[in-house]
Design a protein around this motif. Structure first.
Motif, PDB file in Angstrom:
ATOM      1  N   ALA A  64       0.828  -1.198   0.000  1.00 47.46           N
ATOM      2  CA  ALA A  64       0.000   0.000   0.000  1.00 47.46           C
ATOM      3  C   ALA A  64       0.869   1.258   0.000  1.00 47.46           C
ATOM      4  CB  ALA A  64      -0.910  -0.001   1.225  1.00 47.46           C
ATOM      5  N   CYS A  65       2.137   1.097   0.329  1.00 47.61           N
ATOM      6  CA  CYS A  65       3.025   2.241   0.554  1.00 47.61           C
ATOM      7  C   CYS A  65       3.221   3.124  -0.687  1.00 47.61           C
ATOM      8  CB  CYS A  65       4.378   1.720   1.054  1.00 47.61           C
ATOM      9  SG  CYS A  65       5.553   3.013   1.422  1.00 47.61           S
ATOM     10  N   LYS A  66       3.757   2.529  -1.738  1.00 44.83           N
ATOM     11  CA  LYS A  66       3.953   3.203  -3.030  1.00 44.83           C
ATOM     12  C   LYS A  66       4.879   4.418  -2.998  1.00 44.83           C
ATOM     13  CE  LYS A  66      -0.235   1.291  -5.086  1.00 44.83           C
ATOM     14  NZ  LYS A  66      -0.269   0.255  -4.060  1.00 44.83           N
ATOM     15  N   GLN A 104      15.842   0.651  -0.570  1.00 43.31           N
ATOM     16  CA  GLN A 104      15.169   0.929   0.693  1.00 43.31           C
ATOM     17  C   GLN A 104      14.135   2.019   0.496  1.00 43.31           C
ATOM     18  OE1 GLN A 104      17.394   2.368   4.187  1.00 43.31           O
ATOM     19  NE2 GLN A 104      16.091   0.998   5.377  1.00 43.31           N
ATOM     20  N   CYS A 105      12.937   1.780   1.032  1.00 45.83           N
ATOM     21  CA  CYS A 105      11.839   2.735   0.908  1.00 45.83           C
ATOM     22  C   CYS A 105      12.133   3.985   1.751  1.00 45.83           C
ATOM     23  CB  CYS A 105      10.539   2.082   1.370  1.00 45.83           C
ATOM     24  SG  CYS A 105       9.113   3.166   1.217  1.00 45.83           S
ATOM     25  N   VAL A 106      11.999   5.164   1.167  1.00 46.45           N
ATOM     26  CA  VAL A 106      12.302   6.396   1.890  1.00 46.45           C
ATOM     27  C   VAL A 106      11.232   6.688   2.945  1.00 46.45           C
ATOM     28  CG1 VAL A 106      13.595   7.439  -0.030  1.00 46.45           C
ATOM     29  CG2 VAL A 106      11.123   7.832   0.150  1.00 46.45           C
ATOM     30  N   GLU A 107      10.089   6.028   2.842  1.00 50.15           N
ATOM     31  CA  GLU A 107       8.979   6.290   3.748  1.00 50.15           C
ATOM     32  C   GLU A 107       8.942   5.287   4.917  1.00 50.15           C
ATOM     33  OE1 GLU A 107       7.222   9.009   3.056  1.00 50.15           O
ATOM     34  OE2 GLU A 107       6.257   8.734   5.010  1.00 50.15           O
ATOM     35  N   CYS A 108       8.897   3.998   4.605  1.00 51.16           N
ATOM     36  CA  CYS A 108       8.697   2.984   5.655  1.00 51.16           C
ATOM     37  C   CYS A 108       9.966   2.158   5.931  1.00 51.16           C
ATOM     38  CB  CYS A 108       7.533   2.063   5.284  1.00 51.16           C
ATOM     39  SG  CYS A 108       7.867   0.986   3.883  1.00 51.16           S
ATOM     40  N   GLU A 109      11.066   2.439   5.212  1.00 55.98           N
ATOM     41  CA  GLU A 109      12.358   1.776   5.418  1.00 55.98           C
ATOM     42  C   GLU A 109      12.381   0.304   5.032  1.00 55.98           C
ATOM     43  OE1 GLU A 109      13.753   2.608   9.407  1.00 55.98           O
ATOM     44  OE2 GLU A 109      14.483   4.572   8.762  1.00 55.98           O
TER      45      GLU A 109
HETATM   46 ZN   LIG Z   1       7.384   1.856   1.821  1.00 55.72          ZN
END
Ligand SMILES: [Zn+2]
Ligand SMILES: [Zn+2]
Length: 153
Positions: free
Chosen positions: A55-57, A87-92
């Motif tokens: 869901a992150c996107k 690595q996701c900048v939002e949720c790591e």
């Molecule tokens: Zn994410």
């Protein structure tokens, strides 16, 4: 504008804004999951590559390189496939992705050298996920996979 909701559709990169073709002939992989120009990706997958269930996107930054080893009886450390760690900048969240045929090799090297300075927190997260970042001693193997030759003297 479609932003890779369909793994087979073209998209515009979230990071460098370049237009990226999903054409398998160009990418050399079935699931184009990162931009060949800047190597940034997008957090789309939840359980496995290509499931597109996250869901992150948010944007995913290329943070380093690793080798993936197939579980073959005689597999040695020398024949692992070069992978990009995102690595996701939002949720790591971390993920590892195959290098595509048209990824810019020089950018992959930039990511490699930048990864020497990865912070301890990120390094720890990778260890927990079983991801070993390649260090400077892997330079020769990386060159061989990217350019088919040893590091130029
Ligand atoms: Zn994410
Ligand atoms: Zn890009």
């Amino acid at each position: 504008m479609r932003l890779y909701l369909d793994p087979n559709s073209d998209f515009r990169c979230l990071h460098c804004r370049n237009f990226v073709s999903a054409e398998v002939m160009l990418a050399g992989v079935n699931n184009r999951n990162h931009c060949p120009y800047c190597l940034w990706s997008r957090h789309m997958d939840l359980f496995k590559a290509g499931d597109r269930l996250a869901a992150c996107k948010s944007a995913m930054r290329p943070v380093g390189l690793t080798f993936k080893h197939r579980r073959k009886k005689y597999a040695s450390a020398a024949n692992g496939e070069l992978m990009i760690v995102h690595q996701c900048v939002e949720c790591e969240s971390l993920s590892i992705n195959r290098v595509a045929a048209d990824d810019f090799a020089d950018i992959i090297l930039e990511v490699f050298w930048a990864s020497m300075a990865v912070d301890d927190h990120t390094r720890e997260q990778m260890q927990l996920s079983g991801i070993t970042l390649l260090g400077a001693n892997s330079q020769d193997r990386i060159y061989r996979q990217l350019y088919g030759q040893a590091v130029p003297a």
